[in-house]
Design an enzyme around this catalytic site. Structure first.
Site, mmCIF file in Angstrom:
data_model
loop_
_atom_site.group_PDB
_atom_site.id
_atom_site.type_symbol
_atom_site.label_atom_id
_atom_site.label_comp_id
_atom_site.label_asym_id
_atom_site.label_seq_id
_atom_site.Cartn_x
_atom_site.Cartn_y
_atom_site.Cartn_z
ATOM 1 N N ASP A 38 54.458 23.961 25.907
ATOM 2 C CA ASP A 38 55.604 23.192 26.400
ATOM 3 C C ASP A 38 56.545 22.901 25.221
ATOM 4 O O ASP A 38 56.082 22.557 24.127
ATOM 5 C CB ASP A 38 55.140 21.881 27.032
ATOM 6 N N ASN A 95 53.109 18.580 38.858
ATOM 7 C CA ASN A 95 54.174 17.812 39.487
ATOM 8 C C ASN A 95 54.768 18.666 40.608
ATOM 9 O O ASN A 95 55.052 19.849 40.406
ATOM 10 C CB ASN A 95 55.251 17.457 38.456
ATOM 11 N N GLY A 101 58.008 14.469 40.499
ATOM 12 C CA GLY A 101 58.436 14.573 39.106
ATOM 13 C C GLY A 101 58.637 15.997 38.615
ATOM 14 O O GLY A 101 58.751 16.232 37.410
ATOM 15 N N GLN A 102 58.717 16.963 39.543
ATOM 16 C CA GLN A 102 58.906 18.361 39.125
ATOM 17 C C GLN A 102 60.361 18.597 38.718
ATOM 18 O O GLN A 102 61.286 18.257 39.463
ATOM 19 C CB GLN A 102 58.531 19.305 40.277
ATOM 20 N N HIS A 108 53.884 25.375 37.920
ATOM 21 C CA HIS A 108 53.214 25.384 36.618
ATOM 22 C C HIS A 108 52.217 24.244 36.557
ATOM 23 O O HIS A 108 52.422 23.171 37.125
ATOM 24 C CB HIS A 108 54.228 25.272 35.467
ATOM 25 N N LEU A 109 51.126 24.482 35.843
ATOM 26 C CA LEU A 109 50.107 23.467 35.587
ATOM 27 C C LEU A 109 50.281 22.998 34.156
ATOM 28 O O LEU A 109 50.345 23.809 33.230
ATOM 29 C CB LEU A 109 48.695 24.046 35.751
ATOM 30 N N HIS A 110 50.376 21.696 33.975
ATOM 31 C CA HIS A 110 50.379 21.124 32.626
ATOM 32 C C HIS A 110 48.925 20.957 32.175
ATOM 33 O O HIS A 110 48.100 20.441 32.933
ATOM 34 C CB HIS A 110 51.022 19.737 32.613
HETATM 35 P P1 5GP Z 1 57.862 19.514 35.329
HETATM 36 O O1 5GP Z 1 58.699 18.314 35.014
HETATM 37 O O2 5GP Z 1 58.604 20.496 36.209
HETATM 38 O O3 5GP Z 1 56.486 19.215 35.831
HETATM 39 O O4 5GP Z 1 57.592 20.229 33.937
HETATM 40 C C1 5GP Z 1 58.498 21.080 33.319
HETATM 41 C C2 5GP Z 1 58.042 21.219 31.895
HETATM 42 O O5 5GP Z 1 58.615 22.392 31.365
HETATM 43 C C3 5GP Z 1 58.475 20.062 30.987
HETATM 44 O O6 5GP Z 1 57.325 19.506 30.373
HETATM 45 C C4 5GP Z 1 59.421 20.705 30.002
HETATM 46 O O7 5GP Z 1 59.285 20.161 28.715
HETATM 47 C C5 5GP Z 1 59.011 22.160 30.047
HETATM 48 N N1 5GP Z 1 60.081 23.125 29.812
HETATM 49 C C6 5GP Z 1 61.301 23.150 30.430
HETATM 50 N N2 5GP Z 1 62.005 24.218 30.025
HETATM 51 C C7 5GP Z 1 61.209 24.891 29.144
HETATM 52 C C8 5GP Z 1 61.403 26.076 28.379
HETATM 53 O O8 5GP Z 1 62.439 26.742 28.430
HETATM 54 N N3 5GP Z 1 60.369 26.460 27.575
HETATM 55 C C9 5GP Z 1 59.203 25.744 27.496
HETATM 56 N N4 5GP Z 1 58.258 26.229 26.676
HETATM 57 N N5 5GP Z 1 59.000 24.619 28.210
HETATM 58 C C10 5GP Z 1 59.986 24.193 29.020
#
Ligand code: 5GP
Ligand code: ZN
Length: 122
Positions: A38, A95, A101-102, A108-110
């Site tokens: 991330d 999320n 919170g997406q 994607h899985l964190h």
């Molecule tokens: P969400 O909020 O959708 O659950 O998570 C999106 C995640 O993607 C966030 O933690 C954000 O930091 C990460 N992210 C967004 N754009 C990019 C990118 O271009 N490259 C990488 N490596 N991470 C990204």
């Protein structure tokens, strides 16, 4: 069509990463699943595990009925969490949707580890 399950969305940042348009050194990669760092880490280890194909949300993959892909996503996240978290454990987060919170509309899985996690999440 953009946004359809199993397809590619030309405007999607994670499709560009998975497709190599945006050069990214993957943490791991198979034919269907890729793991990356991330770019705004919320823990000492913060990885994202995503399908190469464009499924906007967890619900879209569930609707598609591809339990094999769902399993590979979870297996990959679990293995990486174990490798990075050791005996301290790890957290997997998905999320989903606006209230969930997406912020990036490609499933994607964190995988978070390397510090104590709190509960409940915000
Ligand atoms: P969400 O909020 O959708 O659950 O998570 C999106 C995640 O993607 C966030 O933690 C954000 O930091 C990460 N992210 C967004 N754009 C990019 C990118 O271009 N490259 C990488 N490596 N991470 C990204
Ligand atoms: Zn995508």
């Amino acid at each position: 069509m953009p946004g359809e399950p199993g397809r590619r969305d030309a405007g999607c940042i994670f499709c560009k990463i998975a497709g190599g348009e945006i050069p990214t050194a993957p943490v791991s990669r198979s034919a269907r699943v890729i793991a990356i760092e991330d770019f705004n880490p919320q823990a000492p280890t913060h990885l994202l595990v995503l399908p190469v194909e464009h499924y906007p949300t967890l619900g879209d993959l569930s609707d598609a009925g591809d339990a094999t892909l769902l399993g590979e996503l979870f297996d990959t996240a679990t293995q990486l969490g174990r490798e990075r978290g050791g005996s301290g454990g790890f957290r997997i987060v998905i999320n989903t949707g606006t209230q969930g919170g997406q912020t990036v509309g490609h499933l994607h899985l964190h995988v978070l580890t390397g510090r104590p996690m709190t509960w409940p999440p915000g």
